[in-house]
Design an enzyme around this catalytic site. Structure first.
Site, PDB file in Angstrom:
ATOM      1  N   SER A  41       0.729  -1.063  -0.251  1.00  0.00           N
ATOM      2  CA  SER A  41      -0.121  -0.148  -0.018  1.00  0.00           C
ATOM      3  C   SER A  41       1.125   0.636  -0.039  1.00  0.00           C
ATOM      4  O   SER A  41       0.185   2.263  -0.567  1.00  0.00           O
ATOM      5  CB  SER A  41      -1.199   0.572   0.859  1.00  0.00           C
ATOM      6  OG  SER A  41      -0.349   0.027   2.383  1.00  0.00           O
ATOM      7  N   LYS A  84       0.433   5.016   6.733  1.00  0.00           N
ATOM      8  CA  LYS A  84      -0.340   5.574   5.824  1.00  0.00           C
ATOM      9  C   LYS A  84       0.906   6.776   5.737  1.00  0.00           C
ATOM     10  O   LYS A  84       1.579   7.599   6.810  1.00  0.00           O
ATOM     11  CB  LYS A  84      -1.465   5.835   5.402  1.00  0.00           C
ATOM     12  CG  LYS A  84      -1.989   4.534   5.624  1.00  0.00           C
ATOM     13  CD  LYS A  84      -1.528   3.462   4.484  1.00  0.00           C
ATOM     14  CE  LYS A  84      -3.016   2.355   4.497  1.00  0.00           C
ATOM     15  NZ  LYS A  84      -2.588   1.326   3.572  1.00  0.00           N
TER      16      LYS A  84
END
Length: 175
Positions: A41, A84
């Site tokens: 990701s 993230k």
């Protein structure tokens, strides 16, 4: 060596080991922690199996900033950690339209994105006490666009990723 000298040496070793354990515990839980990247990701910034140093101390003195790469507890299952990038902070507006990301009405120039982002996200304002996060590999990232993550409460943030230290040929600092 006499019994008293041996006893003193054993005592010194035990005290040294206990001090080392207390310091290691303090450092791990309050200052820095090591993490391993799992999944794609955050590609290309971070890749699967890279090891990171995460500064757990920094956010006691300042709030996360746009662009920070950070680790947070997954809201649906706080025993799991996600990594993230902070895209927006409290009070910012965010919108994903036609594969383009807008922050406070301005198109973001994200040089770390490899491909056009699929999907959309309606115009929203980041609530107080939260941040909006996304993976750099937008088309393969479970992030704030999804209901199970959503706006991340600041108290779920564990720390800022500051460095990749493994594998050795990937060593780098992070923004």
């Amino acid at each position: 060596m006499s019994n008293s000298a041996l006893g003193q040496e054993v005592k010194d070793w035990v005290v040294s080991i206990l001090i080392a354990l207390v310091l290691a515990f303090f450092i791990r839980y309050f200052i820095v922690e090591l993490y391993m990247v799992e999944g794609p990701s955050m590609r290309p910034t971070l890749v699967n199996s890279e090891r990171l140093v995460v500064n757990k101390f920094i956010y006691h003195f300042k709030q996360p900033e746009r662009g920070d790469v950070l680790v947070f507890r997954y809201p649906r299952d706080p025993s799991r950690d996600f990594i993230k990038r902070v895209i927006a902070v409290a009070g910012d507006t965010i919108e994903l339209k036609d594969g383009r990301l807008f922050l406070n009405g301005q198109l973001l120039n994200e040089t770390y994105i490899l491909e056009k982002t699929r999907g959309s996200y309606p115009l929203a304002t980041v609530p107080e006490g939260t941040i909006f996060v996304m993976g750099d590999n937008r088309n393969n990232s479970e992030d704030s666009r999804f209901r199970d993550v959503g706006f991340v409460p600041l108290d779920m943030v564990k720390g800022k990723a500051v460095m990749v230290f493994w594998p050795l040929d990937h060593i780098k600092t992070l923004p």
